[in-house]
Write a protein that holds these residues in place. Structure first.
Motif, PDB file in Angstrom:
ATOM      1  N   LEU A 286       0.823  -1.207   0.000  1.00 41.66           N
ATOM      2  CA  LEU A 286       0.000   0.000   0.000  1.00 41.66           C
ATOM      3  C   LEU A 286       0.860   1.261   0.000  1.00 41.66           C
ATOM      4  N   HIS A 287       1.956   1.219   0.715  1.00 39.44           N
ATOM      5  CA  HIS A 287       2.824   2.397   0.765  1.00 39.44           C
ATOM      6  C   HIS A 287       3.594   2.589  -0.541  1.00 39.44           C
ATOM      7  N   LEU A 288       4.183   1.514  -1.052  1.00 38.81           N
ATOM      8  CA  LEU A 288       4.972   1.637  -2.276  1.00 38.81           C
ATOM      9  C   LEU A 288       4.104   1.907  -3.497  1.00 38.81           C
ATOM     10  N   GLY A 289       2.902   1.386  -3.495  1.00 41.54           N
ATOM     11  CA  GLY A 289       2.012   1.581  -4.633  1.00 41.54           C
ATOM     12  C   GLY A 289       0.961   2.650  -4.417  1.00 41.54           C
ATOM     13  N   ARG A 290       1.266   3.633  -3.561  1.00 45.05           N
ATOM     14  CA  ARG A 290       0.271   4.659  -3.224  1.00 45.05           C
ATOM     15  C   ARG A 290      -0.127   5.487  -4.443  1.00 45.05           C
ATOM     16  N   ASP A 291       0.774   5.638  -5.418  1.00 42.60           N
ATOM     17  CA  ASP A 291       0.410   6.404  -6.610  1.00 42.60           C
ATOM     18  C   ASP A 291      -0.678   5.707  -7.418  1.00 42.60           C
ATOM     19  N   VAL A 292      -0.818   4.413  -7.253  1.00 42.08           N
ATOM     20  CA  VAL A 292      -1.865   3.652  -7.945  1.00 42.08           C
ATOM     21  C   VAL A 292      -3.097   3.491  -7.064  1.00 42.08           C
ATOM     22  N   PHE A 293      -2.868   3.194  -5.795  1.00 43.22           N
ATOM     23  CA  PHE A 293      -3.997   2.885  -4.921  1.00 43.22           C
ATOM     24  C   PHE A 293      -4.795   4.126  -4.520  1.00 43.22           C
ATOM     25  N   ILE A 294      -4.149   5.277  -4.402  1.00 38.82           N
ATOM     26  CA  ILE A 294      -4.883   6.480  -3.994  1.00 38.82           C
ATOM     27  C   ILE A 294      -5.945   6.867  -5.030  1.00 38.82           C
ATOM     28  N   PRO A 295      -5.640   6.941  -6.336  1.00 41.12           N
ATOM     29  CA  PRO A 295      -6.718   7.229  -7.302  1.00 41.12           C
ATOM     30  C   PRO A 295      -7.823   6.172  -7.295  1.00 41.12           C
ATOM     31  N   MET A 296      -7.450   4.898  -7.095  1.00 39.23           N
ATOM     32  CA  MET A 296      -8.474   3.855  -7.053  1.00 39.23           C
ATOM     33  C   MET A 296      -9.401   4.041  -5.850  1.00 39.23           C
TER      34      MET A 296
ATOM     35  N   TRP B 226      -3.008   5.432   8.108  1.00 35.92           N
ATOM     36  CA  TRP B 226      -3.200   5.810   6.703  1.00 35.92           C
ATOM     37  C   TRP B 226      -2.449   7.094   6.361  1.00 35.92           C
ATOM     38  N   THR B 227      -2.221   7.955   7.341  1.00 32.30           N
ATOM     39  CA  THR B 227      -1.402   9.142   7.082  1.00 32.30           C
ATOM     40  C   THR B 227       0.046   8.749   6.795  1.00 32.30           C
ATOM     41  N   VAL B 228       0.558   7.765   7.546  1.00 32.90           N
ATOM     42  CA  VAL B 228       1.917   7.290   7.287  1.00 32.90           C
ATOM     43  C   VAL B 228       2.008   6.614   5.923  1.00 32.90           C
ATOM     44  N   LEU B 229       0.957   5.856   5.556  1.00 35.25           N
ATOM     45  CA  LEU B 229       1.002   5.119   4.293  1.00 35.25           C
ATOM     46  C   LEU B 229       0.827   6.038   3.086  1.00 35.25           C
ATOM     47  N   TRP B 230      -0.144   6.949   3.155  1.00 31.02           N
ATOM     48  CA  TRP B 230      -0.534   7.712   1.970  1.00 31.02           C
ATOM     49  C   TRP B 230      -0.408   9.214   2.145  1.00 31.02           C
ATOM     50  N   GLY B 231       0.077   9.694   3.263  1.00 30.00           N
ATOM     51  CA  GLY B 231       0.232  11.121   3.438  1.00 30.00           C
ATOM     52  C   GLY B 231      -1.081  11.806   3.787  1.00 30.00           C
ATOM     53  N   PRO B 232      -1.193  13.100   3.492  1.00 27.77           N
ATOM     54  CA  PRO B 232      -2.406  13.842   3.866  1.00 27.77           C
ATOM     55  C   PRO B 232      -3.687  13.262   3.273  1.00 27.77           C
ATOM     56  N   ILE B 233      -3.639  12.731   2.057  1.00 22.67           N
ATOM     57  CA  ILE B 233      -4.836  12.158   1.461  1.00 22.67           C
ATOM     58  C   ILE B 233      -5.294  10.927   2.237  1.00 22.67           C
TER      59      ILE B 233
END
Length: 580
Positions: free
Chosen positions: A31-41, A327-334
């Motif tokens: 989830l952390h490494l692939g946040r650029d993919v998982f966040i839009p999903m 989730w803040t640690v994994l994906w930041g503010p979003i």
């Protein structure tokens, strides 16, 4: 007749499987490494859940699905674009006005520190320490300042840096909107594929879980969006009336920041408060900002939220706090914004899928332990006050007889079982039994009993559990109008209480002593083996297996005292007590 709840047995739980821990760590890393993919999903999924009711409504009005999805997509783009334009224009205005606030802010700071020798001395000390620590480093400052104008490519590099900051979020937003449109267009197909992936052997449970998640999360997001919009509108209009600069900007930020659990609303109030301090001629504007926040947030949080939220998301406040940090640690503010709906989905998954039941325990807002277990656990933890509080709350909600039946009797049964198994020492068992007996008597103490009522006595067979059971039986009899017999007084009835089998000699001795204290006898046993042992000893008197059955058997106490030993003068179903 409702049966008395039993405390569940304690099965031997297997040790934790290390594979689960490895799998959890791998999922978090993905989830952390692939946040650029998982966040839009995740954004697309949550937006589609919010817009599905509106899409269905438009389709019921006769609009075809492609046109409906296009309208919703254009509506989303328009809302986002208008918000961004408003924010950019307000930020530019704010940047242009910042130099004009410096004089006023300096005056405010001087007013605060004026006459405060402590602040002046502290500021002087810090200034002198900075000069000592700085040493000769200050000689390089002019050179650095002089080198600044000649470095870089000027405006072009600045524009490129700004474009680099904007391109990544804009691309993620575009991908999220496209995925949202696809999910709205093909929602039935996506749902069927998910059902097939989850397995066809439990179609009913999977369908129910998806419906629960869609309904609960969709309602939460929609209501949260409406409430946050009301909060932002109230703050923006109020700040505009107070005269705080850039009020529309603070209103939009209030709308966005309130999605952050716990701290968002306070941050939204802090920003205009600082601006009011910096720009106001006096202290009236900052005070009015505080009053405005208290009024608007109080109206939203304590009036509208309970009114509009028919059901909560089903997650506890502690779980929401911890999940927000994760989730803040994994994906930041979003991730902070997405934490509540994602956590709600995980809790719903644990509620409907047995393999993930631990998620419901960790994240759900239900009781971690049922009331009988919580009640008994308080005694195991030597927290008699906590047990009394649980019993009083339960009695207030369900009634005193229910508290005795559902809490006290199961605790006595668990006490007897633990003592028989050797997991509870004799002193601890005596102490717990005494506390339980005191509690049972206290629960029924406020019940008024006529002094002319028939009296009753509860006789424990043996052990601390039987003494606690006798006190509970006496409390239940008091609720039916029976008067506890005084020492030396001949009772109308005696209740022989047995929680677990005892030696035959002990039971015969107790039975032989019963005629000295009472004219009739009745048995109360909590286990089959105890009832089987007690029945022939007190025959033909009845043996009851529950507190409620005993209460029904003894009935309402007679008003007049019984003065005869004739069987006809005793309550129905009892014989004259005789030595064994």
């Amino acid at each position: 007749m409702p049966s008395e709840p039993e405390l569940p047995t304690r099965p031997a739980a297997p040790g934790p499987d290390p594979l689960w821990l490895i799998a959890a760590l791998m999922v978090l890393a993905a989830l952390h490494l692939g946040r650029d993919v998982f966040i839009p999903m995740a954004l697309a999924l949550l937006l589609s859940v919010v817009l599905i009711p509106l899409a269905r409504m438009l389709q019921r009005l006769g609009l075809p699905r492609p046109l409906t999805v296009t309208l919703l997509l254009l509506l989303s783009l328009s809302a986002i674009g208008a918000t961004m334009l408003l924010v950019i224009s307000q930020v530019l205005t704010l940047a242009a006005d910042l130099p004009n606030w410096e004089t006023n802010l300096r005056a405010k700071l001087r007013a605060v520190s004026e006459g405060s020798g402590v602040l002046d001395r502290a500021a002087g000390t810090i200034r002198r320490l900075a000069e000592e620590l700085g040493g000769g480093a200050t000689t390089f400052a002019p050179a650095a300042a002089a080198a600044a104008p000649g470095s870089g490519g000027g405006t072009l590099e600045t524009l490129l840096d700004m474009a680099g900051l904007v391109v990544a979020p804009a691309a993620s937003l575009a991908v999220a909107l496209l995925l949202m449109a696809y999910l709205l267009m093909q929602r039935e197909d996506v749902r069927d594929r998910f059902l097939r992936l989850a397995g066809m052997q439990d179609l009913h449970r999977t369908t129910r879980a998806m419906a629960d998640a869609t309904e609960r999360v969709g309602r939460y997001l929609l209501m949260q969006m409406l409430l946050n919009a009301g909060f932002g509108l109230g703050m923006g209009v109020g700040l505009m009336a107070i005269g705080v600069p850039n009020a529309p900007l603070w209103g939009v930020l209030a709308f966005v920041l309130r999605f952050i659990p716990f701290l968002g609303a306070w941050i939204a109030a802090l920003l205009p408060f600082v601006v009011a301090v910096a720009t106001g001629a006096g202290w009236t504007e900052p005070v009015l900002v505080i009053v405005l926040f208290v009024l608007v947030d109080g109206l939203i949080s304590h009036v509208l939220e309970p009114l509009l939220y028919g059901r909560t998301t089903g997650i506890s406040p502690l779980a929401l706090l911890v999940s927000s940090a994760v989730w803040t640690v994994l994906w930041g503010p979003i991730g902070l914004l997405l934490a509540p709906p994602i956590t709600a989905c995980l809790a719903i998954l644990g509620r409907h899928v047995p393999a993930f039941g631990f998620l419901e325990i960790l994240l759900g807002d239900g009781e971690a332990l049922p009331a009988p277990l919580r009640f008994y656990q308080r005694y195991l933890a030597e927290d008699a006050e906590g047990a009394q509080q649980i019993a009083e709350e339960y009695a207030e909600a369900e009634g005193l007889p229910a508290a005795l039946r559902d809490l006290v009797v199961p605790a006595i049964a668990a006490l007897a079982a633990d003592r028989a198994a050797g997991t509870l020492s004799a002193p601890a068992a005596r102490h717990m039994a005494a506390d339980i007996a005191t509690l049972a008597a206290a629960l029924a103490a406020e019940t008024e009993v006529s002094q002319e009522a028939a009296c009753i006595r509860a006789v424990p067979a043996a052990g601390p559990a039987d003494r606690a059971l006798a006190a509970t039986a006496l409390a239940m009899a008091r609720l039916r109008g029976w008067r506890p017999a005084a020492d030396g007084e001949m009772a109308t009835l005696a209740i022989l209480c047995l929680s677990q089998p005892v030696s035959a000699a002990r039971l015969r001795r107790v039975r032989a002593e019963a005629p000295r204290d009472a004219r009739g006898v009745i048995g109360l046993a909590m286990e089959d083996a105890a009832a089987t042992q007690l029945a022939p000893v007190i025959a033909p008197a009845p043996v009851t297996r529950s507190l409620e059955a005993m209460s029904a058997r003894i009935g309402q106490a007679p008003v007049a005292r019984v003065e005869t030993t004739d069987e006809d003068d005793l309550p129905l179903g009892f014989g004259v007590a005789a030595p064994a």
